[in-house]
Design an enzyme around this catalytic site. Structure first.
Site, short mmCIF file in Angstrom:
data_model
loop_
_atom_site.label_atom_id
_atom_site.label_comp_id
_atom_site.label_asym_id
_atom_site.label_seq_id
_atom_site.Cartn_x
_atom_site.Cartn_y
_atom_site.Cartn_z
N ASP A 50 34.92 58.45 28.65
CA ASP A 50 35.90 58.08 27.44
C ASP A 50 35.17 56.72 27.52
OD1 ASP A 50 38.57 59.70 28.74
OD2 ASP A 50 36.93 60.23 29.44
N THR A 123 40.30 65.53 28.82
CA THR A 123 39.50 64.91 31.02
C THR A 123 39.87 65.44 31.34
OG1 THR A 123 40.15 62.74 29.93
CG2 THR A 123 39.31 62.52 32.09
#
Ligand SMILES: Nc1ncnc2c1ncn2[C@@H]1O[C@H](COP(=O)(O)O)[C@@H](OP(=O)(O)O)[C@H]1O
Ligand SMILES: [Mg+2]
Ligand SMILES: [Mg+2]
Ligand SMILES: [Mg+2]
Length: 346
Positions: A50, A123
């Site tokens: 990320d 995620t």
């Protein structure tokens, strides 16, 4: 790159190339195996993928378009260290560069644009995919010891299920003008295609208002009502909204980007998420791509979110999306008033 191409089209073409590079970062972090997981809040994680993918996207776009407002999901450091030079992508997708810009967007300037970046949508699925991959190496050896033939079959089916999780992961870049999402990119780093016997990883879907969509083959909605919704962020309100839909099937998958892809590819009819939790970076790109394909994404009350630089980031009143306006109207009509009020008063 020709400066006669309108800014919005150039920026979309650059975003396609940058999203491809960010997708490679996402895959590289996974192959190295050091995810660097940080817990940001309840059921809310961040990984090295990320962080790095966001740095790549923001640095590359800011270098070429310095006056843009770019808002990313992950916090930025005060003095961001320089990024590796190969992250500063300057390519622009040729097919997108050839698009016709809508008339009212031709004069748009950098200062008029807000770009919403979700460097890694899904995620939870990314981290769980990694865990399962690790477990499978052990499972594989255990099964080889038991029986070689059974183990190959089992191993293949296990690999498929893991691969399914990672397929939920997307990189999202949404372009908004006057608070409205007008163009967007949904890049899927783990989408696998075979080209001339060679495996190619990743695909990039784009959309521009009035110009249409590309990077995939659109398909009509399924014959029966199939709902797509969250896999990892459900709660009683989310479940209530699913019950009232009277659906033939409910798909629970990760990421706002992936759920919108399911609508575009005819795997689901409606995306329902009757809860706060998604943010502007989750929905800007998917909303733009969906709208360019004739679909609609709103909150659960049927209202559009706004994407200006000063708006609140949370999408407090949930998400309701469909690949066409009739299906969106139908889904909206099924949501009971008390559920709408429960969300509006949250
Ligand atoms: N309750 C919640 N808390 C934190 N994030 C949430 C959330 N509900 C949804 N989201 C965010 O919205 C996106 C889509 O969620 P879901 O997969 O559950 O449909 C995910 O984006 P990220 O993966 O980019 O963080 C997820 O984190
Ligand atoms: Mg997140
Ligand atoms: Mg997200
Ligand atoms: Mg994210």
């Amino acid at each position: 790159m020709s400066s006669t191409v309108p800014l919005v089209v150039r920026l979309l073409a650059s975003s396609v190339s940058v999203a491809n590079r960010a997708g490679k970062i996402v895959r590289d972090v996974m192959s190295k195996g050091e995810l660097g997981i940080v817990e940001k809040g309840k059921d809310d994680y961040q990984t090295e993928a990320d962080r790095s993918a966001q740095k790549c996207i923001i640095a590359a776009l800011a270098a070429q378009y310095p006056k843009l407002s770019i808002i990313g999901e992950e916090d930025r450091e005060e003095n961001e260290p320089e990024v590796p030079s190969d992250w500063l992508v300057v390519d622009a997708d040729k097919e997108v560069l050839a698009l016709t810009c809508p008339a009212d967007l031709q004069g748009v300037k950098e200062e008029d644009i807000v770009v919403w970046v979700d460097p890694l949508d899904g995620t939870s699925e990314y981290t769980q995919g990694a865990l399962m991959l690790k477990r499978n190496h052990w499972e594989r050896w255990k099964m080889y010891l038991i029986h070689p033939l059974i183990s190959i079959k089992w191993y293949l089916s296990l690999l498929q299920s893991n691969y399914g999780f990672l397929e939920h992961v997307t990189v999202l870049i949404g372009i908004s003008v006057n608070e409205e999402p007008v163009a967007g990119v949904i890049h899927q780093p783990y989408y696998k295609t075979m080209i001339g016997g060679e495996k190619k990883m990743g695909r990039t879907i784009w959309g521009l208002r009035e110009a249409g969509v590309g990077g995939f083959t659109p398909a009509p909605p399924p014959d029966s009502l199939i709902i797509t919704t969250t896999r990892s962020h459900s709660n009683p309100l989310v479940e209530k909204a699913l019950q009232v839909m009277n659906a033939s099937q409910i798909l629970r998958v990760g990421g706002a980007g992936y759920k919108v892809l399911q609508l575009l590819e005819g795997k689901a009819s409606v995306y329902v998420f009757a809860s706060p939790g998604c943010k502007k970076w989750d929905t800007c790109a998917p909303e733009a791509v969906l709208a360019a394909a004739g679909g609609k994404l709103t909150d659960i009350l049927g209202n559009n979110y706004k994407y200006g630089a000063s708006v609140g980031k949370p999408n407090k009143t949930g998400v309701l999306a469909a690949v066409n306006h009739d299906l969106h109207n139908y889904a909206l009509s099924r949501i009971p008033q008390e559920l709408k009020e429960a969300l509006a008063n949250k």
